[in-house]
Structures are given as C-alpha cells and as structure tokens.
Write an enzyme that holds these catalytic residues in place. Structure first.
Site, PDB file in Angstrom:
ATOM      1  N   CYS A 160      -7.405 -49.033  11.489  1.00 38.56           N
ATOM      2  CA  CYS A 160      -7.284 -50.491  11.433  1.00 38.56           C
ATOM      3  C   CYS A 160      -8.386 -51.160  12.254  1.00 38.56           C
ATOM      4  CB  CYS A 160      -5.944 -51.002  11.951  1.00 38.56           C
ATOM      5  SG  CYS A 160      -4.537 -50.253  11.153  1.00 38.56           S
ATOM      6  N   LYS A 164     -13.248 -44.557   7.842  1.00 38.57           N
ATOM      7  CA  LYS A 164     -14.455 -43.992   8.454  1.00 38.57           C
ATOM      8  C   LYS A 164     -14.245 -43.640   9.922  1.00 38.57           C
ATOM      9  CE  LYS A 164     -18.829 -42.915   8.411  1.00 38.57           C
ATOM     10  NZ  LYS A 164     -19.022 -41.555   7.865  1.00 38.57           N
ATOM     11  N   HIS A 181      -8.021 -10.121   2.259  1.00 42.81           N
ATOM     12  CA  HIS A 181      -6.845 -10.135   3.146  1.00 42.81           C
ATOM     13  C   HIS A 181      -5.835 -11.187   2.693  1.00 42.81           C
ATOM     14  CE1 HIS A 181      -8.828  -7.267   5.669  1.00 42.81           C
ATOM     15  NE2 HIS A 181      -9.901  -8.037   5.668  1.00 42.81           N
ATOM     16  N   LYS A 241     -15.917 -31.668   1.705  1.00 40.14           N
ATOM     17  CA  LYS A 241     -16.568 -32.766   0.967  1.00 40.14           C
ATOM     18  C   LYS A 241     -15.957 -32.875  -0.428  1.00 40.14           C
ATOM     19  CE  LYS A 241     -18.121 -34.469   3.616  1.00 40.14           C
ATOM     20  NZ  LYS A 241     -18.599 -34.369   4.952  1.00 40.14           N
ATOM     21  N   GLU A 265     -12.315 -34.345  -0.230  1.00 39.85           N
ATOM     22  CA  GLU A 265     -12.132 -35.743   0.142  1.00 39.85           C
ATOM     23  C   GLU A 265     -12.702 -36.708  -0.874  1.00 39.85           C
ATOM     24  OE1 GLU A 265     -15.525 -35.687   3.644  1.00 39.85           O
ATOM     25  OE2 GLU A 265     -13.950 -37.182   3.762  1.00 39.85           O
ATOM     26  N   GLU A 314     -17.483 -26.948   5.252  1.00 41.24           N
ATOM     27  CA  GLU A 314     -17.935 -28.327   5.083  1.00 41.24           C
ATOM     28  C   GLU A 314     -18.037 -28.678   3.590  1.00 41.24           C
ATOM     29  OE1 GLU A 314     -18.037 -30.855   6.768  1.00 41.24           O
ATOM     30  OE2 GLU A 314     -19.519 -32.176   5.884  1.00 41.24           O
TER      31      GLU A 314
HETATM   32  C1  F6R Z   1     -15.443 -35.971   6.651  1.00 43.42           C
HETATM   33  C2  F6R Z   1     -15.489 -36.850   7.791  1.00 43.42           C
HETATM   34  C3  F6R Z   1     -14.458 -36.676   8.848  1.00 43.42           C
HETATM   35  C4  F6R Z   1     -15.056 -36.971  10.231  1.00 43.42           C
HETATM   36  C5  F6R Z   1     -13.948 -36.933  11.298  1.00 43.42           C
HETATM   37  C6  F6R Z   1     -14.505 -37.156  12.693  1.00 43.42           C
HETATM   38  O1  F6R Z   1     -16.485 -36.238   5.761  1.00 43.42           O
HETATM   39  O2  F6R Z   1     -16.316 -37.713   7.880  1.00 43.42           O
HETATM   40  O3  F6R Z   1     -13.874 -35.423   8.811  1.00 43.42           O
HETATM   41  O4  F6R Z   1     -16.038 -36.038  10.518  1.00 43.42           O
HETATM   42  O5  F6R Z   1     -13.003 -37.910  11.012  1.00 43.42           O
HETATM   43  O6  F6R Z   1     -15.148 -38.383  12.781  1.00 43.42           O
HETATM   44  P1  F6R Z   1     -16.210 -38.673  13.908  1.00 43.42           P
HETATM   45  O7  F6R Z   1     -17.395 -37.820  13.629  1.00 43.42           O
HETATM   46  O8  F6R Z   1     -16.514 -40.130  13.767  1.00 43.42           O
HETATM   47  O9  F6R Z   1     -15.561 -38.323  15.210  1.00 43.42           O
END
Ligand code: F6R
Length: 606
Positions: A2, A601, A501, A482, A485, A478
């Site tokens: 938020c 984000k 395993h 990607k 998500e 990773e």
């Molecule tokens: C995935 C992604 C999240 C962030 C995580 C940590 O693409 O962006 O997994 O990496 O929420 O966020 P930060 O790096 O801002 O601590």
C-alpha cells in the site's frame, strides 16, 4: 504494501493527490481512494482497480478541499473492492494505512461493544473507530498516542479529522513514512519518490514516531507524546522521467537496459586503468571479517544464492545465505566477525528491513546492496553499495537482479583479493573479463526470435521445470520465478542433480524443461541429467554457450547458445533468455506484464 499520501495546502489537493498516487502504484494496485475535508465534513471517493479508474470518476474531478489523504491498496484483510479500499472513515476521522494490525479482531469486538458500526472487512477500520472513541475524552495528541499504544503490528498512517481543517496526522511503526515541506503547504508520503514532484526537502519518521502536519509547520512526537526535533534532509531535486520509449512494457525496456546497468556498475566500482576494484570508505578491516551472511527475499534472495557460489570460489570466507522472512524469526547466533549483507532493489522490503534491524540491534556489521539509495535499508545500514540501475518500474525484477549480482560478484572479488585468497594474475584476468560483459549481454539480447517461438509451448503446458547445477542453479530458480509471476504457469527451479530424488516423477510426455548447461565444470553432469529427463518425454530447451564442441545428446527440442566467457560470468548471460521467455509467454497470454496479478513492486508488509 500500500502507498499513502497526504497534503495540507491552501489550494485544492485532489488532482495532486491523484498524481502522487500514480507514483505510488508500484506499492499496490488493487484499489485506490482519496478523502478531503470540505465544508465541515469528510468527503471520500474510492474505486476498485487502478488509480486511472479513480481519476476517471467525475466525483474526483469535482472534489473540493485543501486538506486530503490518498491511498493505493494491496489487499491483506478483505477482498480488493471499493468497500475495502482506503480511506476508511467515521463521521469524524478518516484514515489511510499501510501495514497489518494483528490484534484487529479483538479491537473490533471491543469497539462493536461500544456501539461502533463497521463497513469493511479490513483491519484498518479499527484504527478509525479507536481514534473516534478516544477523541471522546482526549485531545488530538493524546488520542493518537492512546490509539497507537493499543495497536499490535505494523503501520504507516495518514489521518484527517472533520473538526481540524488545518491538520494531518502521520504515524509510523514498521512501515516507512516521509514528511515533505513546500511553500505554504506540507506533505506526507510512503516515500520521498511520491513527494518528489512537490519537494526535495524531506524528514523520515523513525519507528514509533508520529507527527502533526499543518500548512505552515510540522511538529514531531516520540511514542510517549514528547515533542522532538528532526532533521530536514535535502535530497537531489532531479526528477527522473519514466516512459516506455518505443517499448510496449517497462519490463521489455528494463531487460534491454541491462548492458547500461552493467556499464554503470563497472564504471562505479572498477578502476579500469589500474585493474583494481574501488570500494571506497569500506568501514571494516579485512581481518575483522571471517564470514558473510547474505539476506534477501524473492529475486534478491536468488542474488544471495548466486553470490554464495562466487564467495566460496573467490574467498576463504564462510558464506551463509538466508531468506529474510526466515532469518528474522530464527534463533540466530550473531557473530562479531560476520558481515551481514542485505540485498534489495527497493530497500523497503519489510522482512529484509526487519532482518537488518535485528542485526543493528545486535551490533553487527551491516552492508546494503540496494537500488534505491534513499530507502530505509540504505539509510540504516552501516555501509551501502548502490546498484546504480536506475528506477525499475516493472514489478518483476530484471535489471536490478543483474545489478545486484554484479555488485556481489565485485564484492566477492574485492574481499578475495584483500584476503589474498586470489592470485593477482587471476584477479586481473577476472576484471578484464568483467569489462567485456556489457558487450556480451548486448549480443545475448539479440536472441529474440527463438525465445519468442518456444514461449508458446510453455503457455500450453500444465507446468515446466528449470534445471541447472553449480553457478547455473540460482539462475534456474530465477528463471522459474519470472515465468510463474508473469505468465501464471507453474514452474519449478531445481538443481539438476536432485531430479531423481523425487521431482523426476513430474516429467511426462511433452513437458517443457529448461536446462542451463554452459560449458563449465558442471557441464557433463548437467548433460547427463538432461538426458534423464529427455528419456522420460520432456521437451528440453537447452541453454548453453557457443562452442566448437558438439553437444553429445540426442532429441533436444531446442537449443539457445549464449556467448562464451569465463565460467563465473555465465550466470549473467543465462539470465537474459529466461527473462525474455517469461516476457514473451506473458505477452502471448495478454497478461499485465508490468503489474502481474496479486503482486506489488515494494513489499512493505511481512
Ligand atoms: C520478483 C521480484 C521479487 C523481489 C522481492 C524483493 O521478480 O521482484 O521477488 O525481488 O520482493 O524485493 P526487493 O529487492 O525490493 O527487496
């Protein structure tokens, strides 16, 4: 998560609040709302979905009032709809909140008993009614003090009062909050970024503090209600411009910007003329450090895992990695000779911050690898290594990941050389290879067509797997993250050697499996594991590097070849096709690439 904003001005505030909310949308985009004081009452307008929906409402266009608060929501309690959207208001008080009130059920029971009527399913609404209840007997400062005392959990709050036409209250515990100063108006915001178009003069609230924002001045209070003085910081007044340029999405732009991310990082940290690494003002002597613990969440955690392989290769340090949400609640044995490294793009991730805070309270050595240098994690760490990749808008981290692993690689090289664990000649060779990396990334970025073509197969499948060994394993994790998500396809990253395993049971005819096998020390072993999945019907997308040696395996579905470099640096190159695979697969599905469902984000709740 938020985002919250508050403006106390002598001019109408609703349009400016909407603009600031757009900047805060990276914190949540389930719903948005605004409340202003006008004509002796609180006006509240809320809508489901993006800030755009709120802006389109004719009610907002005509909204009056020179004192107001606004909110973008990432739902924790209650569905993402307009009833649960913030602000939440009683007749007298209106509140926006970022965080979680853990004792809301108990408080609600108490307040219902006192005759308060609740409209939403949120935890936030108890704050509104508690303040309303406390105002019956207390003045503003005492009612806030008393209310905050009753709340368990985390919060950043913006509060306005029907009977106080020149006042916004801000309060913080756990979740970040900033105050900004303008000409005959003052502001409250989740971060300085939201306030940047209005001011670069900022004060950050510390945990437990609250403030009263009037048009012409701001008063700060500690938890017990004592008035305190706080510093005003002057941040850079440059406002970055964000546009997608010729790209359809920020994510596509950010993927393509990665050569610049690497060039910036190299320029900042590599002394190219002396083939050395510049890490200025490192606050500790090298013999004070005998181990490193790297902590992060999500993609940033994958950066930590990546770094573990490099630290173990290049230094004699003991290396531990941890997921921040686990670290913060475990019984950790804190050690004086450990360097604790916190990796985060936003620098505001609640769990990572809590892990840092725990280390600070235990007097540990703390270092942040962050992108946002004005963030809480950067401000409170003893030492900061900025990533320098520019603002990342796409929710899925791309250029920040490459930026993080670059800085961690450089740190490992530097500590290895200071500890005399790497020979000078090897050190120089590695630095020279690093200097070539941006060019190699540029070449890898051109491998578009094949990736676009294979992405349809991933979209049609029930699930997929990403396999790698050694340096490629963190990249497999990773790549899977990607794809999950962005395309909402089940994807698992696994160490290739672990398949037999258990997970091998998942492989069935036609299942797409990405195998990361550059020609490094693990190559032959990974190719054997690849053959095992092919034998069980998997459609293997092999990502390896260009080589004159033929690949000794049959029935590989597709192969993508990245450039050749030293084996430490393959992870950078392998990352690119995986980011693109996730991007194209989501594009074909027509999903919202920059704002995937259910995510935000900056994860400012635990
Ligand atoms: C995935 C992604 C999240 C962030 C995580 C940590 O693409 O962006 O997994 O990496 O929420 O966020 P930060 O790096 O801002 O601590």
């Amino acid at each position: 998560m938020c985002g919250i904003i508050g403006i106390n001005s002598s001019k109408p505030v609703s349009a400016t609040i909407i603009n600031s909310l757009k900047k805060l949308e990276y914190r949540g985009y389930d719903s948005a709302g605004i409340a202003t004081l006008y004509d002796g009452s609180i006006n509240e307008i809320k809508s489901e979905g993006r800030v755009d929906n709120l802006e389109k409402s004719s009610l907002v266009k005509n909204m009056e009032g020179t004192v107001g608060i606004g909110h973008v929501r990432w739902a924790t309690h209650g569905l993402p709809n307009s009833i649960n959207a913030h602000p939440h208001s009683s007749q007298n008080v209106s509140v926006v909140h970022n965080g979680i009130i853990e004792n809301s059920t108990l408080l609600k029971k108490f307040l219902v008993g006192k005759g308060h009527k609740f409209k939403s399913q949120t935890d936030t609404e108890v704050i509104v009614h508690l303040i309303t209840e406390n105002l019956k007997t207390e003045n503003i400062v005492d009612s806030i003090k008393k209310t905050l005392k009753s709340l368990h959990g985390s919060f950043a709050l913006g509060i306005i009062f029907k009977d106080e036409p020149d006042l916004i209250v801000g309060a913080r515990r756990g979740s970040p909050l900033a105050v900004g100063y303008g000409p005959n108006e003052n502001y409250l915001g989740s971060d300085s970024y939201a306030l940047k178009s209005m001011t670069n003069k900022i004060t950050y609230l510390n945990d437990g503090e609250f403030c009263i924002i009037k048009k012409d001045h701001v008063e700060f209070f500690s938890e017990d209600g004592t008035k305190i003085n706080k510093k005003v910081l002057e941040l850079s007044s440059e406002e970055e411009k964000y546009d997608k340029g010729d790209f359809k999405h920020f994510m596509a732009k950010e993927i393509e910007e990665q050569p610049i991310t690497l060039k910036n990082g190299i320029k900042e940290y590599i002394d190219t003329s002396n083939n050395d690494i510049n890490i200025h003002n490192f606050p500790w002597k090298i013999n004070e450090i005998s181990s490193v613990t790297l902590i992060g969440c999500g993609t940033a955690y994958h950066s930590c895992l990546m770094a573990k392989y490099w630290f173990e290769e290049l230094t004699s340090l003991d290396v531990n990695i941890d997921i921040a949400s686990e670290f913060r609640y475990r019984k950790n044995r804190f050690k004086k000779d450990t360097l604790y490294v916190f990796v985060s793009q936003s620098g505001e991730t609640a769990d990572t911050y809590a892990a840092l805070d725990l280390c600070i309270k235990n007097n540990m050595k703390t270092c942040a690898v962050v992108n946002v240098i004005e963030s809480s994690i950067a401000r409170d760490s003893e030492f900061v290594l900025p990533i320098h990749c520019g603002t990342e808008i796409g929710v899925a981290s791309t250029k920040a990941f490459l930026g993080q692993i670059l800085i961690l690689y450089i740190l490992a090289l530097k500590l290895g050389s200071l500890k005399k664990d790497i020979e000078k000649k090897t050190f120089i060779e590695k630095i020279n290879d690093l200097k070539e990396l941006p060019k190699l990334i540029e070449k890898t970025l051109s491998l578009d067509n094949k990736i676009q073509a294979v992405s349809s197969t991933f979209n049609e499948a029930k699930g997929s797997m990403f396999l790698g060994r050694g340096f490629s394993f963190p990249i497999a994790l990773e790549g899977a993250l990607k794809l999950k998500e962005l395309s909402y396809i089940h994807a698992e990253g696994y160490p290739a050697g672990e398949m037999k395993h258990g997970p091998l049971a998942l492989i069935e005819e036609g299942m797409p499996v990405v195998v990361l096998a550059p020609r490094d020390d693990y190559y032959k072993k990974t190719i054997s594991n690849m053959q095992e999945v092919i034998a069980r019907g998997a459609k293997v997308l092999l990502i390896t590097n260009k080589s004159k040696d033929e690949i000794v395996s049959e029935n590989i579905w597709e192969t993508i070849e990245v450039e050749t470099t030293n084996e430490d640096l393959f992870p950078f190159l392998l990352t690119i096709p995986l980011q693109k695979l996730a991007y194209y697969s989501a594009l074909k599905k027509g999903f919202d690439i920059d704002k995937p469902r259910n995510l935000a984000k900056s994860v400012t709740v635990e």
